[in-house]
Enzyme design. Structure first.
Site, PDB file in Angstrom:
ATOM      1  N   LYS A  39      15.752  47.718  17.495  1.00  0.00           N
ATOM      2  CA  LYS A  39      16.560  48.787  18.231  1.00  0.00           C
ATOM      3  C   LYS A  39      16.657  48.533  19.854  1.00  0.00           C
ATOM      4  CE  LYS A  39      17.151  51.611  14.888  1.00  0.00           C
ATOM      5  NZ  LYS A  39      18.430  52.210  14.362  1.00  0.00           N
ATOM      6  N   ASP A  77      20.375  47.050  17.342  1.00  0.00           N
ATOM      7  CA  ASP A  77      21.311  48.226  16.888  1.00  0.00           C
ATOM      8  C   ASP A  77      20.959  49.374  18.277  1.00  0.00           C
ATOM      9  OD1 ASP A  77      22.106  50.556  16.129  1.00  0.00           O
ATOM     10  OD2 ASP A  77      20.616  50.604  14.332  1.00  0.00           O
ATOM     11  N   GLU A 116      24.884  46.300  16.706  1.00  0.00           N
ATOM     12  CA  GLU A 116      25.347  47.521  16.049  1.00  0.00           C
ATOM     13  C   GLU A 116      25.282  48.745  16.908  1.00  0.00           C
ATOM     14  OE1 GLU A 116      22.910  47.689  12.541  1.00  0.00           O
ATOM     15  OE2 GLU A 116      22.898  49.958  12.408  1.00  0.00           O
ATOM     16  N   GLU A 132      27.568  53.516   9.892  1.00  0.00           N
ATOM     17  CA  GLU A 132      26.645  54.663   9.468  1.00  0.00           C
ATOM     18  C   GLU A 132      27.115  56.118   9.871  1.00  0.00           C
ATOM     19  OE1 GLU A 132      22.802  54.966  12.066  1.00  0.00           O
ATOM     20  OE2 GLU A 132      23.553  52.818  11.884  1.00  0.00           O
ATOM     21  N   ASP A 154      27.522  54.305   4.415  1.00  0.00           N
ATOM     22  CA  ASP A 154      26.319  55.062   4.133  1.00  0.00           C
ATOM     23  C   ASP A 154      26.760  55.921   2.837  1.00  0.00           C
ATOM     24  OD1 ASP A 154      24.327  56.794   3.625  1.00  0.00           O
ATOM     25  OD2 ASP A 154      23.504  56.304   5.656  1.00  0.00           O
ATOM     26  N   HIS A 159      24.352  50.706   5.262  1.00  0.00           N
ATOM     27  CA  HIS A 159      23.355  51.444   6.327  1.00  0.00           C
ATOM     28  C   HIS A 159      22.163  52.142   5.024  1.00  0.00           C
ATOM     29  CE1 HIS A 159      21.827  55.083   8.267  1.00  0.00           C
ATOM     30  NE2 HIS A 159      21.394  54.121   8.981  1.00  0.00           N
TER      31      HIS A 159
HETATM   32 MG    MG Z   1      21.848  51.698  12.753  1.00  0.00          MG
END
Ligand code: MG
Length: 340
Positions: A143, A172, A198, A224, A247, A274
């Site tokens: 992240k 992400d 992402e 997602e 997702d 996702h």
């Molecule tokens: Mg994500």
């Protein structure tokens, strides 16, 4: 974890679920929509026809006025998953087989559970390295989105150094940036061989993602937070993404996920679902669709299922039990206060 258990007159039970990580009023809205809006429309129907029932539940109730995304689509996702679970259990095969999947397909798991934003730098690097060197994964995701983007790039640089040049690294941002910040910083990702960036921007910002995609070399991934194939189509037609990440617990269950996968195939874009607590069912769709060959891995809920998915040397093992793999253990339901 709101969801549904659909009981049939032949004694088969189908399980499906969705989730918000909120456990508050939003979960009540979801269960209310499942039980009060969709539930009565399923009585007397043939549960082995999830495609037809998806159409019915998408068009018969006037839910388009109260939301073509969010609550209504997440509730529909849970119902659709349970219907596919029933169809596969009735046929006594794992869902991937019903969908025409080839068990020889190798589905890669990429690990996100080592790359959280709150992890101190040393631990972040060490955990990502362990996944590659000791657990057999070939790709990890971390992240970004610290208050100072400079810190993000120090962390990405350190992780790249820690995992070596061969492993793939995804990044992400969970929609934390705006376009000016992203345009200023994101061209640097190419220096660390980042496979995809992402959700850099706000979820609905089609034009912003298109501008960023044009400005940087690193491919963009998102999905997602999109709720239907129509949402994905807007991004695809604007050339605003390179990897589609539906997702199943949000974008219409297995039926919705396969629609998005077909869209990816049509446009030559890879589809990498996702996680969304839904590896259990998504692995079946991924095995069976030519646009998919990898799936995110975050093993937080595996203990809740009768047949948890498993990963060996970074590759998903092919599920063998009949159904969609969504059957919840009764003790897990009790422990988590799940009432279906
Ligand atoms: Mg994500």
């Amino acid at each position: 974890m709101p969801g549904c258990r659909i009981l049939t007159d032949s004694g088969i039970e189908g399980f499906g679920y969705t989730g918000t990580h909120a456990r508050l009023a939003s979960d009540k809205l979801l269960t209310s929509c499942i039980g009060e809006v969709f539930g009565p429309l399923l009585i007397g129907e043939d549960p082995r026809k999830p495609d037809a029932l998806y159409k019915k539940l998408s068009s018969d109730p006037p839910t388009h006025w109260i939301g073509r995304a969010g609550v209504t689509q997440m509730a529909l996702s849970a119902v659709d998953l349970a219907l596919w679970d029933i169809k596969a259990k009735d046929a006594r095969v794992p869902l991937w087989q019903l969908l025409g999947g080839n068990p020889a397909n190798k589905i890669e798991a990429y690990n996100t559970d080592c790359g959280w934003l709150d992890r101190p730098l040393d631990k972040l690097v060490d955990d990502c390295r362990k996944m590659i060197e000791e657990e057999g994964f070939s790709a990890v995701k971390m992240k970004v989105g610290k208050a100072d983007p400079q810190e993000d790039f120090k962390r990405v640089e350190a992780v790249r150094k820690g995992i070596g040049a061969e492993a793939r690294l995804m990044v992400d941002a969970n929609a934390k940036w705006d376009l000016p910040v992203a345009l200023e910083w994101c061209h640097r990702f190419v220096n660390f061989d980042v496979t995809w960036l992402e959700e850099p921007l706000w979820h609905d910002d089609v034009q912003g993602h298109a501008s960023l995609a044009e400005a940087i070399e690193t491919p963009l991934a998102l999905g997602e937070s999109l709720y239907s194939v129509d949402h994905f189509k807007e991004f695809v037609l604007a050339k605003a993404l390179h990897y589609l990440q539906p997702d199943a617990s949000r974008c219409g269950g297995i039926t919705g996920l396969l629609q998005v996968a077909d869209l990816g195939l049509e446009h030559g874009l890879p589809v990498s679902p996702h996680h969304g607590d839904m590896m259990q069912a998504q692995i079946h769709a991924v095995i069976s669709h030519p646009a998919c060959n990898q799936l995110e891995y975050i093993p937080w809920t595996l203990h809740c299922f009768e047949e948890p998915v498993s990963v060996r040397d970074g590759i998903y093992q092919i599920p063998q039990s009949p159904g969609a793999g969504t059957t919840l253990k009764s003790d897990a339901m009790e422990a988590h206060g799940i009432r279906l």
